[in-house]
Design a protein around this motif. Sequence first.
Motif, PDB file in Angstrom:
ATOM      1  N   LYS A  70     -42.238 -20.086 -33.704  1.00 28.77           N
ATOM      2  CA  LYS A  70     -43.134 -19.035 -33.223  1.00 28.77           C
ATOM      3  C   LYS A  70     -42.382 -17.826 -32.686  1.00 28.77           C
ATOM      4  CE  LYS A  70     -47.149 -17.375 -31.846  1.00 28.77           C
ATOM      5  NZ  LYS A  70     -48.229 -17.005 -32.790  1.00 28.77           N
ATOM      6  N   TRP A 127     -50.264 -24.403 -25.567  1.00 22.83           N
ATOM      7  CA  TRP A 127     -51.366 -24.927 -26.361  1.00 22.83           C
ATOM      8  C   TRP A 127     -52.147 -23.839 -27.105  1.00 22.83           C
ATOM      9  CZ3 TRP A 127     -52.348 -29.608 -28.070  1.00 22.83           C
ATOM     10  CH2 TRP A 127     -53.582 -29.810 -28.713  1.00 22.83           C
ATOM     11  N   ARG A 129     -51.435 -20.767 -28.095  1.00 17.52           N
ATOM     12  CA  ARG A 129     -50.729 -19.947 -29.074  1.00 17.52           C
ATOM     13  C   ARG A 129     -49.977 -20.749 -30.143  1.00 17.52           C
ATOM     14  NH1 ARG A 129     -47.717 -19.502 -24.304  1.00 17.52           N
ATOM     15  NH2 ARG A 129     -49.018 -17.759 -23.671  1.00 17.52           N
ATOM     16  N   THR A 132     -52.516 -25.702 -30.577  1.00 16.87           N
ATOM     17  CA  THR A 132     -53.926 -25.939 -30.877  1.00 16.87           C
ATOM     18  C   THR A 132     -54.179 -26.100 -32.373  1.00 16.87           C
ATOM     19  OG1 THR A 132     -56.183 -25.151 -30.467  1.00 16.87           O
ATOM     20  CG2 THR A 132     -54.519 -23.487 -31.029  1.00 16.87           C
ATOM     21  N   SER A 133     -53.320 -25.474 -33.193  1.00 20.14           N
ATOM     22  CA  SER A 133     -53.477 -25.573 -34.651  1.00 20.14           C
ATOM     23  C   SER A 133     -52.672 -26.721 -35.256  1.00 20.14           C
ATOM     24  CB  SER A 133     -53.049 -24.255 -35.314  1.00 20.14           C
ATOM     25  OG  SER A 133     -51.672 -23.992 -35.084  1.00 20.14           O
ATOM     26  N   LEU A 134     -51.867 -27.399 -34.435  1.00 22.73           N
ATOM     27  CA  LEU A 134     -50.995 -28.459 -34.939  1.00 22.73           C
ATOM     28  C   LEU A 134     -51.455 -29.855 -34.550  1.00 22.73           C
ATOM     29  CD1 LEU A 134     -47.515 -26.839 -34.124  1.00 22.73           C
ATOM     30  CD2 LEU A 134     -48.747 -26.803 -36.310  1.00 22.73           C
ATOM     31  N   SER A 136     -54.564 -32.465 -32.397  1.00 13.08           N
ATOM     32  CA  SER A 136     -55.972 -32.564 -32.043  1.00 13.08           C
ATOM     33  C   SER A 136     -56.195 -32.063 -30.625  1.00 13.08           C
ATOM     34  CB  SER A 136     -56.451 -34.014 -32.156  1.00 13.08           C
ATOM     35  OG  SER A 136     -55.946 -34.788 -31.071  1.00 13.08           O
ATOM     36  N   ARG A 137     -57.416 -31.664 -30.335  1.00 15.49           N
ATOM     37  CA  ARG A 137     -57.730 -31.139 -29.003  1.00 15.49           C
ATOM     38  C   ARG A 137     -57.449 -32.167 -27.907  1.00 15.49           C
ATOM     39  NH1 ARG A 137     -63.731 -28.966 -27.975  1.00 15.49           N
ATOM     40  NH2 ARG A 137     -64.158 -31.171 -28.352  1.00 15.49           N
ATOM     41  N   ARG A 140     -54.053 -32.203 -25.734  1.00 13.11           N
ATOM     42  CA  ARG A 140     -53.826 -31.382 -24.543  1.00 13.11           C
ATOM     43  C   ARG A 140     -54.166 -32.169 -23.276  1.00 13.11           C
ATOM     44  NH1 ARG A 140     -56.383 -25.346 -23.384  1.00 13.11           N
ATOM     45  NH2 ARG A 140     -54.967 -24.799 -21.674  1.00 13.11           N
TER      46      ARG A 140
END
Length: 231
Positions: A70, A127, A129, A132-134, A136-137, A140
Amino acid sequence: MTVSQYRVPRAATALPHLITNGGGQYENPSSVQLSRESGNMAMNERLVASGLGLLRTPLSRYVCEAIAEKYGDSWWTEGVLEVLTYEKAPTLEDVRRQRYLPESATVEEGANAIDISVCLLLLTKHWPRIFTSLLSRSHRGWACGLIAVRNVNKHLAGQDHESDYAWRALDTMFRVCEPIDATAASEIQALRSSVDLSPYDQATGVNVGSEVREPVPSTPGVVETVSMPRS
């Protein structure tokens, strides 16, 4: 609800899962007088510590690789050191001194330098940035819970975790690790299986040990959990 209040419910078919709490509020079991049943003193503490150690290696690499992808060349300064600043460590030098971190690092060096607490903090702080795309929710919430588990485990003194607490903590580690490193996840699963749940078999008449081989799926927002604030 405190750790000591967690028991396998009568007629239960499996232990409820630890960690996620929709409101994000956590209780601190460090104030709870934990079980000192004969033969189990500090055994669960060691199991939990071993699980955190097994999780750290793949998670640190995973987190560092994702941050480096990133942020590019500035990943260590911007994506790690700056993110770890807070009121008691407001500068990068403060963070480095407090966390024993180098001024710069390759991905491999960074992964070797960060402990499990930093791994989990970076996962939660990045999370929105990155992760969250890698993942599951649920990851977190599990990561937040494991920060608390690590802090409680580190500060135990002359006590041990209840066996159901240790099982849930290891189950959460397994869930976090499973999509990242299947081999390490399997080793954590073996630790989870070694937790002595026989007292709950006797108390409930349910063969708990044979019925919790697979974790119970968590339900987002349902408070079935034990979690604690970072110390």
